[in-house]
Enzyme design. Structure first.
Site, PDB file in Angstrom:
ATOM      1  N   ASN A 158      -5.422  -7.714  -4.833  1.00  0.00           N
ATOM      2  CA  ASN A 158      -5.943  -6.362  -5.056  1.00  0.00           C
ATOM      3  C   ASN A 158      -5.538  -5.730  -6.380  1.00  0.00           C
ATOM      4  O   ASN A 158      -6.224  -4.841  -6.858  1.00  0.00           O
ATOM      5  CB  ASN A 158      -5.572  -5.447  -3.886  1.00  0.00           C
ATOM      6  CG  ASN A 158      -4.088  -5.253  -3.748  1.00  0.00           C
ATOM      7  OD1 ASN A 158      -3.322  -6.204  -3.855  1.00  0.00           O
ATOM      8  ND2 ASN A 158      -3.662  -4.035  -3.512  1.00  0.00           N
ATOM      9  N   GLU A 256       7.061  -7.601  -0.382  1.00  0.00           N
ATOM     10  CA  GLU A 256       6.333  -6.343  -0.639  1.00  0.00           C
ATOM     11  C   GLU A 256       5.050  -6.424   0.168  1.00  0.00           C
ATOM     12  O   GLU A 256       4.102  -7.113  -0.218  1.00  0.00           O
ATOM     13  CB  GLU A 256       6.022  -6.215  -2.139  1.00  0.00           C
ATOM     14  CG  GLU A 256       7.243  -6.132  -3.030  1.00  0.00           C
ATOM     15  CD  GLU A 256       7.967  -4.803  -2.935  1.00  0.00           C
ATOM     16  OE1 GLU A 256       7.404  -3.840  -2.375  1.00  0.00           O
ATOM     17  OE2 GLU A 256       9.110  -4.730  -3.404  1.00  0.00           O
ATOM     18  N   CYS A 290      -1.980  -1.068  -1.170  1.00  0.00           N
ATOM     19  CA  CYS A 290      -0.951  -1.110  -0.133  1.00  0.00           C
ATOM     20  C   CYS A 290      -0.456   0.282   0.238  1.00  0.00           C
ATOM     21  O   CYS A 290      -0.156   0.558   1.387  1.00  0.00           O
ATOM     22  CB  CYS A 290       0.216  -1.962  -0.606  1.00  0.00           C
ATOM     23  SG  CYS A 290       0.886  -1.409  -2.184  1.00  0.00           S
ATOM     24  N   GLU A 462      11.144  -3.441  -6.158  1.00  0.00           N
ATOM     25  CA  GLU A 462      10.657  -3.972  -7.430  1.00  0.00           C
ATOM     26  C   GLU A 462      10.674  -2.895  -8.495  1.00  0.00           C
ATOM     27  O   GLU A 462      10.762  -1.719  -8.194  1.00  0.00           O
ATOM     28  CB  GLU A 462       9.221  -4.487  -7.264  1.00  0.00           C
ATOM     29  CG  GLU A 462       9.172  -5.796  -6.496  1.00  0.00           C
ATOM     30  CD  GLU A 462       7.843  -6.516  -6.620  1.00  0.00           C
ATOM     31  OE1 GLU A 462       6.802  -5.849  -6.613  1.00  0.00           O
ATOM     32  OE2 GLU A 462       7.865  -7.764  -6.708  1.00  0.00           O
TER      33      GLU A 462
HETATM   34  P1  NAD Z   1      -2.424 -12.130   1.880  1.00  0.00           P
HETATM   35  O1  NAD Z   1      -1.167 -11.971   2.639  1.00  0.00           O
HETATM   36  O2  NAD Z   1      -3.618 -12.621   2.581  1.00  0.00           O
HETATM   37  O3  NAD Z   1      -2.201 -13.125   0.653  1.00  0.00           O
HETATM   38  C1  NAD Z   1      -1.219 -12.859  -0.343  1.00  0.00           C
HETATM   39  C2  NAD Z   1      -0.862 -14.149  -1.046  1.00  0.00           C
HETATM   40  O4  NAD Z   1      -0.198 -14.997  -0.117  1.00  0.00           O
HETATM   41  C3  NAD Z   1      -2.064 -14.941  -1.561  1.00  0.00           C
HETATM   42  O5  NAD Z   1      -1.726 -15.507  -2.804  1.00  0.00           O
HETATM   43  C4  NAD Z   1      -2.231 -15.996  -0.514  1.00  0.00           C
HETATM   44  O6  NAD Z   1      -2.870 -17.141  -1.013  1.00  0.00           O
HETATM   45  C5  NAD Z   1      -0.780 -16.277  -0.185  1.00  0.00           C
HETATM   46  N1  NAD Z   1      -0.523 -16.962   1.084  1.00  0.00           N
HETATM   47  C6  NAD Z   1      -1.117 -16.782   2.269  1.00  0.00           C
HETATM   48  N2  NAD Z   1      -0.580 -17.608   3.196  1.00  0.00           N
HETATM   49  C7  NAD Z   1       0.400 -18.311   2.565  1.00  0.00           C
HETATM   50  C8  NAD Z   1       1.321 -19.308   2.961  1.00  0.00           C
HETATM   51  N3  NAD Z   1       1.356 -19.754   4.218  1.00  0.00           N
HETATM   52  N4  NAD Z   1       2.187 -19.790   2.052  1.00  0.00           N
HETATM   53  C9  NAD Z   1       2.166 -19.322   0.783  1.00  0.00           C
HETATM   54  N5  NAD Z   1       1.304 -18.390   0.346  1.00  0.00           N
HETATM   55  C10 NAD Z   1       0.431 -17.889   1.224  1.00  0.00           C
HETATM   56  O7  NAD Z   1      -2.703 -10.714   1.193  1.00  0.00           O
HETATM   57  P2  NAD Z   1      -3.961 -10.272   0.323  1.00  0.00           P
HETATM   58  O8  NAD Z   1      -5.122 -10.117   1.240  1.00  0.00           O
HETATM   59  O9  NAD Z   1      -4.097 -11.106  -0.890  1.00  0.00           O
HETATM   60  O10 NAD Z   1      -3.458  -8.842  -0.180  1.00  0.00           O
HETATM   61  C11 NAD Z   1      -3.593  -7.693   0.582  1.00  0.00           C
HETATM   62  C12 NAD Z   1      -2.312  -7.353   1.288  1.00  0.00           C
HETATM   63  O11 NAD Z   1      -1.260  -7.215   0.349  1.00  0.00           O
HETATM   64  C13 NAD Z   1      -2.389  -6.026   2.018  1.00  0.00           C
HETATM   65  O12 NAD Z   1      -1.738  -6.132   3.246  1.00  0.00           O
HETATM   66  C14 NAD Z   1      -1.655  -5.097   1.085  1.00  0.00           C
HETATM   67  O13 NAD Z   1      -1.154  -3.936   1.690  1.00  0.00           O
HETATM   68  C15 NAD Z   1      -0.586  -5.973   0.555  1.00  0.00           C
HETATM   69  N6  NAD Z   1      -0.056  -5.475  -0.708  1.00  0.00           N
HETATM   70  C16 NAD Z   1       1.236  -5.024  -0.763  1.00  0.00           C
HETATM   71  C17 NAD Z   1       1.735  -4.476  -1.953  1.00  0.00           C
HETATM   72  C18 NAD Z   1       3.136  -3.968  -2.081  1.00  0.00           C
HETATM   73  O14 NAD Z   1       3.624  -3.828  -3.203  1.00  0.00           O
HETATM   74  N7  NAD Z   1       3.845  -3.675  -0.984  1.00  0.00           N
HETATM   75  C19 NAD Z   1       0.908  -4.412  -3.070  1.00  0.00           C
HETATM   76  C20 NAD Z   1      -0.390  -4.884  -2.960  1.00  0.00           C
HETATM   77  C21 NAD Z   1      -0.872  -5.422  -1.790  1.00  0.00           C
END
Ligand code: NAD
Length: 488
Positions: A158, A256, A290, A462
């Site tokens: 995102n 995060e 997020c 962070e």
């Molecule tokens: P996601 O959890 O689907 O994927 C995030 C990353 O994890 C991707 O690169 C994905 O390929 C990887 N991934 C997934 N399964 C994995 C595994 N088993 N091993 C290693 N890597 C793996 O999240 P998304 O849909 O890309 O992003 C949206 C989410 O991120 C929302 O929940 C959002 O709130 C959160 N987010 C949090 C923050 C923060 O700073 N707290 C910031 C932005 C987004």
């Protein structure tokens, strides 16, 4: 076997050891523009062997990088900031085409990264230990902070430029090498860092990118003892899986994760300001944020007036093609996400909520949407929608507003709009969230302030020195002046 792809499309590959890394076994997959749903590039995906090569390259390069003078790291990070500044339009184009970002959001990412690199440059000279009184005669007691070695980052789709950059920049400042696994949706933004850092003079191998659509390969980052820390940004669902891996391999991890952040609007608030603050806080980047204030908690005396004014405002938010400069709300990252959000609306309506506006899908776009009368038991009450859907909750009074704000498994950010400073500060101390913004919405991330969550929103902080603390090894050193008194 790979399906045939358009030969006109540019093909990208992993970046390892300071060069484009191609091997025969790499599956090739397209990167899809979320708005047009057409492929814009091809990416050779890293294999297990490539991930191993990336870790090897990082470990080798870190030996010299960890010994560079802080002034050298500072200079490279300053140059990286200047390059982002110079190339921001080109970076923005990638974010718009690959991520479906609107122009303002793409610019926000570039500006954030310029600051992040500059702050990291300053941090390079500020990796500090300390001395402390020793509990033994003739002893000097001190600490030093040393680089961890190889740090791996896993990023979401995102905000693919700033969210991986905010891991990368402090890691480099502290003398670590970095292996980045970007989101399968947004590998091109991650690969931009390779170009930027190469131009800035970063030695080969200190930064590596391993795009992969095979998430199971992420396990390798945990299983490999050469990786000292995995810093992850993504959903709570994935975070939980990775936390288990971290436990199994005794790996440090920063998490995060997602959010269901509240903005509390008290009865004394300026209604027009509260409406605008709440709208921006949920619809920026089409709600794929997020810290979006997806739960708007309004005190009863102004609840109906707020709902009417908020729905009227939301109807004016322009949505559509992200390449159009007037667009505020662009496409969601994939079509399934539109179905997911509609599912939240249908569930809430079936359980007694009211849809004040929106609810329809136009191709990849989901209209900015508002539900009123959202209550516990509805999916949308606690589940992250990660889209342009706001829930407006009614609070009987201030105490009830605090209760509702904390009635979620998440705890990332929060906001409160009121002119009553007693209540504002009381809320700041009582809300279970990593950040509180008084007289503002929950959407804020300053590269110089600590960012992170409580509860299911993860742990670790962070930005700036807070990242550097996680990315260094704290070591205690003592010096005994003369001989120590020993019991035998
Ligand atoms: P996601 O959890 O689907 O994927 C995030 C990353 O994890 C991707 O690169 C994905 O390929 C990887 N991934 C997934 N399964 C994995 C595994 N088993 N091993 C290693 N890597 C793996 O999240 P998304 O849909 O890309 O992003 C949206 C989410 O991120 C929302 O929940 C959002 O709130 C959160 N987010 C949090 C923050 C923060 O700073 N707290 C910031 C932005 C987004």
């Amino acid at each position: 076997m790979n399906a045939p792809h358009d030969p006109q499309l540019q093909t990208y590959a992993p970046y390892i050891g300071g060069r484009t890394w191609e091997s025969a076994d790499q599956p090739v997959t397209p990167v899809i523009n979320p708005y047009t749903r057409k492929p814009i590039a091809l990416v050779r995906q890293a294999t297990a062997a490539d991930i191993d090569a990336a870790i090897t390259a990082a470990q080798e390069a870190q030996k010299a990088w960890g010994k560079t003078l802080a002034s050298e790291r500072e200079a490279i990070l300053c140059r990286a900031a200047d390059i982002v500044e110079k190339r921001r339009m080109e970076i923005a184009k990638v974010l718009i085409e690959e991520g479906g970002n609107v122009f303002g959001k793409a610019m926000f990412e570039c500006d954030y990264m310029i600051s992040t690199f500059r702050i990291a440059a300053g941090q390079a000279r500020d990796v500090r230990g300390e001395t402390m009184p020793a509990d033994a005669p003739g002893r000097i007691s001190m600490t030093v902070r040393q680089p961890l070695g190889v740090v791996a980052g896993i990023g979401p789709f995102n905000a693919p430029f700033l969210l991986t950059g905010k891991k990368l920049a402090p890691a480099l400042a502290a003398g670590n090498a970095f292996v980045l696994k970007p989101s399968p949706y947004t590998p091109l933004a991650a690969l931009k860092f390779a170009e930027i850092l190469e131009e800035a003079g970063l030695p080969p191998g200190v930064f590596n990118v391993i795009p992969t659509t095979n998430e199971a390969l992420g396990d390798k980052l945990f299983a490999d003892p050469r990786v000292k820390l995995v810093t992850f940004t993504g959903s709570a669902r994935t975070g939980r899986i990775l936390a288990e891996l971290a436990g199994r391999y005794m790996k440090r991890i920063v998490l995060e994760l997602g959010g269901k952040s509240p903005i509390v609007i008290l009865a004394d608030a300026d209604l027009d300001y509260a409406v605008r603050a709440a709208a921006f806080g949920i619809f920026f980047n089409q709600g794929q944020v997020c810290m979006a204030n997806s739960r708007i908690i309004v005190e009863a005396p102004i609840y109906e007036r707020f709902c009417a004014a908020f729905a009227a405002k939301v109807r004016t938010v322009p949505y559509g093609d992200p390449a159009n400069p007037g667009t505020a709300v662009g496409p969601l990252i994939n079509p399934a996400q539109c179905d997911f959000i509609r599912g939240h609306i249908d569930d809430a309506l079936a359980k007694g909520a009211r849809l004040l506006t929106g609810g329809e899908r136009h191709g990849a776009i989901f209209e900015p949407s508002v539900l009123a009368g959202v209550r516990p038991g509805m999916e949308v009450y606690n589940e992250e929608s990660f889209g342009p859907l706001a829930s407006v909750l009614e609070a009987r009074d201030y105490e009830h507003a605090v209760e509702l704000a904390n009635d979620t498994s998440y705890g990332l950010s929060s906001g409160i709009v009121t002119n009553d400073l007693q209540k504002a500060f009381d809320f700041a101390l009582r809300v279970e969230a990593g950040a509180v913004h008084i007289n503002d919405n929950s959407f804020d991330d300053d590269p110089n302030a600590p960012f992170g969550g409580q509860k299911d929103s993860g742990y670790g902080r962070e930005n700036g020195r807070y990242s550097v603390a996680d990315m260094t090894e704290l070591k205690w050193i003592t010096v005994q002046l003369g001989q120590r008194q020993l019991p035998f």
